[in-house]
Design an enzyme around this catalytic site. Sequence first.
Site, PDB file in Angstrom:
ATOM      1  N   ASP A  45      32.514  52.158  36.263  1.00  0.00           N
ATOM      2  CA  ASP A  45      33.682  52.318  35.467  1.00  0.00           C
ATOM      3  C   ASP A  45      33.792  50.892  34.646  1.00  0.00           C
ATOM      4  OD1 ASP A  45      34.499  50.611  37.558  1.00  0.00           O
ATOM      5  OD2 ASP A  45      36.157  51.495  37.848  1.00  0.00           O
ATOM      6  N   GLY A  73      40.541  46.922  42.513  1.00  0.00           N
ATOM      7  CA  GLY A  73      39.298  45.946  42.433  1.00  0.00           C
ATOM      8  C   GLY A  73      39.209  45.181  41.278  1.00  0.00           C
ATOM      9  N   GLU A  94      28.489  43.010  38.390  1.00  0.00           N
ATOM     10  CA  GLU A  94      29.614  42.963  39.629  1.00  0.00           C
ATOM     11  C   GLU A  94      30.505  41.833  39.718  1.00  0.00           C
ATOM     12  OE1 GLU A  94      30.471  45.632  41.485  1.00  0.00           O
ATOM     13  OE2 GLU A  94      29.227  46.946  40.649  1.00  0.00           O
ATOM     14  N   HIS A  97      32.595  40.482  42.603  1.00  0.00           N
ATOM     15  CA  HIS A  97      31.957  40.217  43.833  1.00  0.00           C
ATOM     16  C   HIS A  97      31.133  38.715  43.601  1.00  0.00           C
ATOM     17  CE1 HIS A  97      33.654  43.764  45.747  1.00  0.00           C
ATOM     18  NE2 HIS A  97      33.112  44.333  44.656  1.00  0.00           N
TER      19      HIS A  97
END
Length: 222
Positions: A45, A73, A94, A97
């Site tokens: 997404d 998130g 990502e 993270h």
Amino acid sequence: VAIASPLDSKTGSPFNPPNLPGWNQFPLASYWGEKLRLPVSVANDGNAAALGEYFFGVGRGLSDFLYITVGTGIGGGVISGGNLITGARGFAAEIGHMSVDPNGPICQCGNIGCLEVLASGTAIGRFAQDEMFLRKASVLSQMVKGHEDSVTAVEVTEAARRGDMLSLDILRKAGLSLAQGIVSLVHIFNPQMVAVGGGVSAGWELWSDVVEGYVFKRGMLS
């Protein structure tokens, strides 16, 4: 189909999504292809949002563009030289993270001190729960009376707009963590623009000075 998960580019399946338990390796593309009898593509997404902004939004006309989405998130996407960076297996960018605090809390992904566990909407709600337990009454504590254990970033933002210093402190703390992540990303990708979106960005005016001040002070931008 856009999903909040790392995606295996070979299979089009989610790979250990931290916020979607039970979806690991679910064959999204083939499942929906059979149901709809149409070709189906699957995208992370954050990458999908970055492409949307690149082609039709604030990143239009740029060749190097970084988009960060801050919601439940933290995700995003990186456009470099006019191309979306996906990496060897599709797990690139990502952003949530990245480890920004080696002594921080444990993230849903199992890592320690990830940006997501420090600056997402979920993190803001968790910080609010902890702080309300430790501090005296505040505007926020009155707003969420009876469901203190499920306070959300939306409520924290609204309380901050009403002048609640506890809520404002929480948002600005999260903003500082986000800024630390942005500086690292700027140093790696050297984008022409960094855009921040997602639900939490609705309160951007309350903590943008923290983010921008830190990035312009610590980032190599010229």
